[in-house]
Motif scaffolding. Structure first.
Motif, PDB file in Angstrom:
ATOM      1  N   TYR A 110     -12.287 -19.691   3.165  1.00  0.00           N
ATOM      2  CA  TYR A 110     -13.128 -20.890   3.144  1.00  0.00           C
ATOM      3  C   TYR A 110     -12.601 -21.788   2.034  1.00  0.00           C
ATOM      4  O   TYR A 110     -12.386 -21.340   0.906  1.00  0.00           O
ATOM      5  CB  TYR A 110     -14.574 -20.477   2.865  1.00  0.00           C
ATOM      6  CG  TYR A 110     -15.440 -21.566   2.263  1.00  0.00           C
ATOM      7  CD1 TYR A 110     -16.131 -22.453   3.082  1.00  0.00           C
ATOM      8  CD2 TYR A 110     -15.572 -21.689   0.888  1.00  0.00           C
ATOM      9  CE1 TYR A 110     -16.929 -23.447   2.536  1.00  0.00           C
ATOM     10  CE2 TYR A 110     -16.363 -22.676   0.335  1.00  0.00           C
ATOM     11  CZ  TYR A 110     -17.045 -23.557   1.153  1.00  0.00           C
ATOM     12  OH  TYR A 110     -17.839 -24.530   0.605  1.00  0.00           O
ATOM     13  N   ARG A 133     -21.060 -22.928   8.616  1.00  0.00           N
ATOM     14  CA  ARG A 133     -21.414 -21.514   8.774  1.00  0.00           C
ATOM     15  C   ARG A 133     -21.770 -21.204  10.233  1.00  0.00           C
ATOM     16  O   ARG A 133     -21.276 -20.232  10.813  1.00  0.00           O
ATOM     17  CB  ARG A 133     -22.584 -21.146   7.857  1.00  0.00           C
ATOM     18  CG  ARG A 133     -22.922 -19.652   7.871  1.00  0.00           C
ATOM     19  CD  ARG A 133     -24.269 -19.394   7.209  1.00  0.00           C
ATOM     20  NE  ARG A 133     -25.378 -19.870   8.011  1.00  0.00           N
ATOM     21  CZ  ARG A 133     -25.879 -19.230   9.081  1.00  0.00           C
ATOM     22  NH1 ARG A 133     -25.376 -18.087   9.495  1.00  0.00           N
ATOM     23  NH2 ARG A 133     -26.902 -19.739   9.749  1.00  0.00           N
ATOM     24  N   SER A 143     -16.687 -14.359   4.680  1.00  0.00           N
ATOM     25  CA  SER A 143     -15.824 -15.413   4.163  1.00  0.00           C
ATOM     26  C   SER A 143     -15.480 -15.118   2.713  1.00  0.00           C
ATOM     27  O   SER A 143     -16.293 -14.564   1.965  1.00  0.00           O
ATOM     28  CB  SER A 143     -16.530 -16.759   4.256  1.00  0.00           C
ATOM     29  OG  SER A 143     -15.676 -17.783   3.801  1.00  0.00           O
ATOM     30  N   THR A 145     -13.367 -16.972  -0.756  1.00  0.00           N
ATOM     31  CA  THR A 145     -12.728 -18.131  -1.346  1.00  0.00           C
ATOM     32  C   THR A 145     -12.374 -17.793  -2.779  1.00  0.00           C
ATOM     33  O   THR A 145     -12.778 -16.756  -3.314  1.00  0.00           O
ATOM     34  CB  THR A 145     -13.619 -19.389  -1.271  1.00  0.00           C
ATOM     35  OG1 THR A 145     -12.813 -20.546  -1.525  1.00  0.00           O
ATOM     36  CG2 THR A 145     -14.782 -19.331  -2.258  1.00  0.00           C
ATOM     37  N   HIS A 158     -21.151 -23.350  -5.706  1.00  0.00           N
ATOM     38  CA  HIS A 158     -21.050 -22.220  -4.790  1.00  0.00           C
ATOM     39  C   HIS A 158     -21.978 -21.062  -5.164  1.00  0.00           C
ATOM     40  O   HIS A 158     -22.583 -20.457  -4.288  1.00  0.00           O
ATOM     41  CB  HIS A 158     -19.601 -21.760  -4.665  1.00  0.00           C
ATOM     42  CG  HIS A 158     -18.781 -22.691  -3.842  1.00  0.00           C
ATOM     43  ND1 HIS A 158     -18.148 -23.788  -4.380  1.00  0.00           N
ATOM     44  CD2 HIS A 158     -18.550 -22.718  -2.514  1.00  0.00           C
ATOM     45  CE1 HIS A 158     -17.551 -24.444  -3.410  1.00  0.00           C
ATOM     46  NE2 HIS A 158     -17.773 -23.830  -2.265  1.00  0.00           N
ATOM     47  N   THR A 159     -22.099 -20.764  -6.427  1.00  0.00           N
ATOM     48  CA  THR A 159     -22.939 -19.621  -6.813  1.00  0.00           C
ATOM     49  C   THR A 159     -24.414 -19.993  -6.925  1.00  0.00           C
ATOM     50  O   THR A 159     -25.275 -19.189  -6.563  1.00  0.00           O
ATOM     51  CB  THR A 159     -22.456 -18.991  -8.137  1.00  0.00           C
ATOM     52  OG1 THR A 159     -22.497 -19.977  -9.178  1.00  0.00           O
ATOM     53  CG2 THR A 159     -21.054 -18.431  -8.002  1.00  0.00           C
ATOM     54  N   LYS A 163     -25.223 -19.783  -3.015  1.00  0.00           N
ATOM     55  CA  LYS A 163     -25.476 -18.340  -3.202  1.00  0.00           C
ATOM     56  C   LYS A 163     -24.289 -17.442  -2.832  1.00  0.00           C
ATOM     57  O   LYS A 163     -24.455 -16.326  -2.363  1.00  0.00           O
ATOM     58  CB  LYS A 163     -26.734 -17.888  -2.442  1.00  0.00           C
ATOM     59  CG  LYS A 163     -27.971 -18.694  -2.751  1.00  0.00           C
ATOM     60  CD  LYS A 163     -28.320 -18.661  -4.216  1.00  0.00           C
ATOM     61  CE  LYS A 163     -29.607 -19.430  -4.494  1.00  0.00           C
ATOM     62  NZ  LYS A 163     -29.779 -19.786  -5.879  1.00  0.00           N
ATOM     63  N   TRP A 164     -23.072 -17.936  -3.069  1.00  0.00           N
ATOM     64  CA  TRP A 164     -21.896 -17.083  -2.955  1.00  0.00           C
ATOM     65  C   TRP A 164     -21.944 -16.065  -4.086  1.00  0.00           C
ATOM     66  O   TRP A 164     -22.547 -16.310  -5.135  1.00  0.00           O
ATOM     67  CB  TRP A 164     -20.614 -17.902  -3.096  1.00  0.00           C
ATOM     68  CG  TRP A 164     -20.218 -18.686  -1.882  1.00  0.00           C
ATOM     69  CD1 TRP A 164     -20.837 -19.808  -1.393  1.00  0.00           C
ATOM     70  CD2 TRP A 164     -19.113 -18.423  -1.031  1.00  0.00           C
ATOM     71  NE1 TRP A 164     -20.168 -20.250  -0.285  1.00  0.00           N
ATOM     72  CE2 TRP A 164     -19.106 -19.423  -0.034  1.00  0.00           C
ATOM     73  CE3 TRP A 164     -18.119 -17.442  -1.008  1.00  0.00           C
ATOM     74  CZ2 TRP A 164     -18.146 -19.474   0.969  1.00  0.00           C
ATOM     75  CZ3 TRP A 164     -17.160 -17.502  -0.010  1.00  0.00           C
ATOM     76  CH2 TRP A 164     -17.186 -18.497   0.962  1.00  0.00           C
ATOM     77  N   ASN A 165     -21.282 -14.925  -3.892  1.00  0.00           N
ATOM     78  CA  ASN A 165     -21.213 -13.881  -4.909  1.00  0.00           C
ATOM     79  C   ASN A 165     -19.804 -13.784  -5.478  1.00  0.00           C
ATOM     80  O   ASN A 165     -18.837 -13.696  -4.705  1.00  0.00           O
ATOM     81  CB  ASN A 165     -21.579 -12.522  -4.291  1.00  0.00           C
ATOM     82  CG  ASN A 165     -23.034 -12.470  -3.921  1.00  0.00           C
ATOM     83  OD1 ASN A 165     -23.890 -12.239  -4.753  1.00  0.00           O
ATOM     84  ND2 ASN A 165     -23.327 -12.704  -2.650  1.00  0.00           N
ATOM     85  N   LEU A 180     -14.838 -15.191  -4.555  1.00  0.00           N
ATOM     86  CA  LEU A 180     -16.226 -15.235  -4.118  1.00  0.00           C
ATOM     87  C   LEU A 180     -16.317 -14.817  -2.657  1.00  0.00           C
ATOM     88  O   LEU A 180     -15.400 -15.080  -1.875  1.00  0.00           O
ATOM     89  CB  LEU A 180     -16.796 -16.647  -4.267  1.00  0.00           C
ATOM     90  CG  LEU A 180     -16.964 -17.166  -5.686  1.00  0.00           C
ATOM     91  CD1 LEU A 180     -15.683 -17.776  -6.202  1.00  0.00           C
ATOM     92  CD2 LEU A 180     -18.071 -18.199  -5.739  1.00  0.00           C
ATOM     93  N   ALA A 181     -17.438 -14.169  -2.314  1.00  0.00           N
ATOM     94  CA  ALA A 181     -17.655 -13.694  -0.947  1.00  0.00           C
ATOM     95  C   ALA A 181     -18.982 -14.221  -0.411  1.00  0.00           C
ATOM     96  O   ALA A 181     -19.921 -14.477  -1.176  1.00  0.00           O
ATOM     97  CB  ALA A 181     -17.657 -12.169  -0.911  1.00  0.00           C
ATOM     98  N   TYR A 182     -19.029 -14.344   0.931  1.00  0.00           N
ATOM     99  CA  TYR A 182     -20.250 -14.817   1.589  1.00  0.00           C
ATOM    100  C   TYR A 182     -20.418 -14.100   2.920  1.00  0.00           C
ATOM    101  O   TYR A 182     -19.465 -13.974   3.697  1.00  0.00           O
ATOM    102  CB  TYR A 182     -20.162 -16.332   1.837  1.00  0.00           C
ATOM    103  CG  TYR A 182     -21.497 -16.944   2.160  1.00  0.00           C
ATOM    104  CD1 TYR A 182     -22.336 -17.376   1.148  1.00  0.00           C
ATOM    105  CD2 TYR A 182     -21.933 -17.076   3.468  1.00  0.00           C
ATOM    106  CE1 TYR A 182     -23.578 -17.923   1.434  1.00  0.00           C
ATOM    107  CE2 TYR A 182     -23.167 -17.620   3.773  1.00  0.00           C
ATOM    108  CZ  TYR A 182     -23.986 -18.039   2.738  1.00  0.00           C
ATOM    109  OH  TYR A 182     -25.203 -18.579   3.036  1.00  0.00           O
TER     110      TYR A 182
END
Length: 192
Positions: A110, A133, A143, A145, A158-159, A163-165, A180-182
């Motif tokens: 992403y 999405r 996803s 990035t 993003h975080t 709410k990306w991790n 980061l993951a989603y």
């Protein structure tokens, strides 16, 4: 503003508008002061834009027909043409998120995302990300990035908003990045 804003899957006629926006925020074109507002690091050519558009992996936001934002997405095969993404592919097997292990077939890259500065901070990122999405979730469940650690506006957006991790970090070419993951099944917000 919302009455004239449209979210679309990009078509070939959008290439010039995407290139214009890219030039405005490409890190190599910015002063140190301008970089504080956020930047994109990957320049795309017309041929690369054509490929990602034909795969229906480029999303744009328009205000009265003018492109004011874009989100690139794509397979790892597409992004492997750049060394930094090739490096990220080597990291996939070591990444974990929720109950998932990452592969080149269950996840996609992403980004970059770019929003014209006149539209930042106005809530555009949430519905735009949700549009992307919905269009990508049937292709990939996950996803990933990466964000340059100096790009604080992007990390916060993003975080905190999306709410990306943050699941890992890495160094590449004398720069430090977050990974980061989603979960693509996670709605960004509830539509009312």
């Amino acid at each position: 503003m919302k009455d004239k804003i449209n979210f679309e899957i990009a078509t070939l006629k959008d290439i010039d508008g995407v290139l214009t926006l890219q030039e405005l925020y490409l890190v190599s074109n910015l002063t140190e002061e301008d970089k504080k507002g956020g930047f994109v690091t990957t320049p795309f050519t017309i041929a690369q834009l054509t490929e990602v558009i034909e795969a229906q992996n480029l999303f744009v936001t328009k205000d009265n027909g003018k492109i004011i934002a874009y989100i690139f997405t794509g397979s790892w095969t597409f992004f492997a043409q750049w060394p930094i993404f090739e490096h990220m592919i080597t990291l996939l097997t070591d990444l974990n998120f929720l109950d998932f292990s990452f592969t080149t077939t269950n996840s996609f890259q992403y980004g970059p995302i770019c929003i014209h500065k006149d539209y930042r901070g106005k809530g555009l990122i949430l519905p735009f990300f949700e549009f992307m999405r919905i269009n990508m979730m049937n292709k990939y469940p996950l996803s990933l990035t990466f964000i340059n650690k100096t790009n604080i506006p992007s990390r916060k957006a993003h975080t905190e908003k999306l709410k990306w991790n943050i699941i890992a970090d890495f160094n590449f070419n004398n720069n430090e990045y977050y990974i980061l993951a989603y979960d693509m099944n996670q709605k960004v917000f509830s539509r009312s």
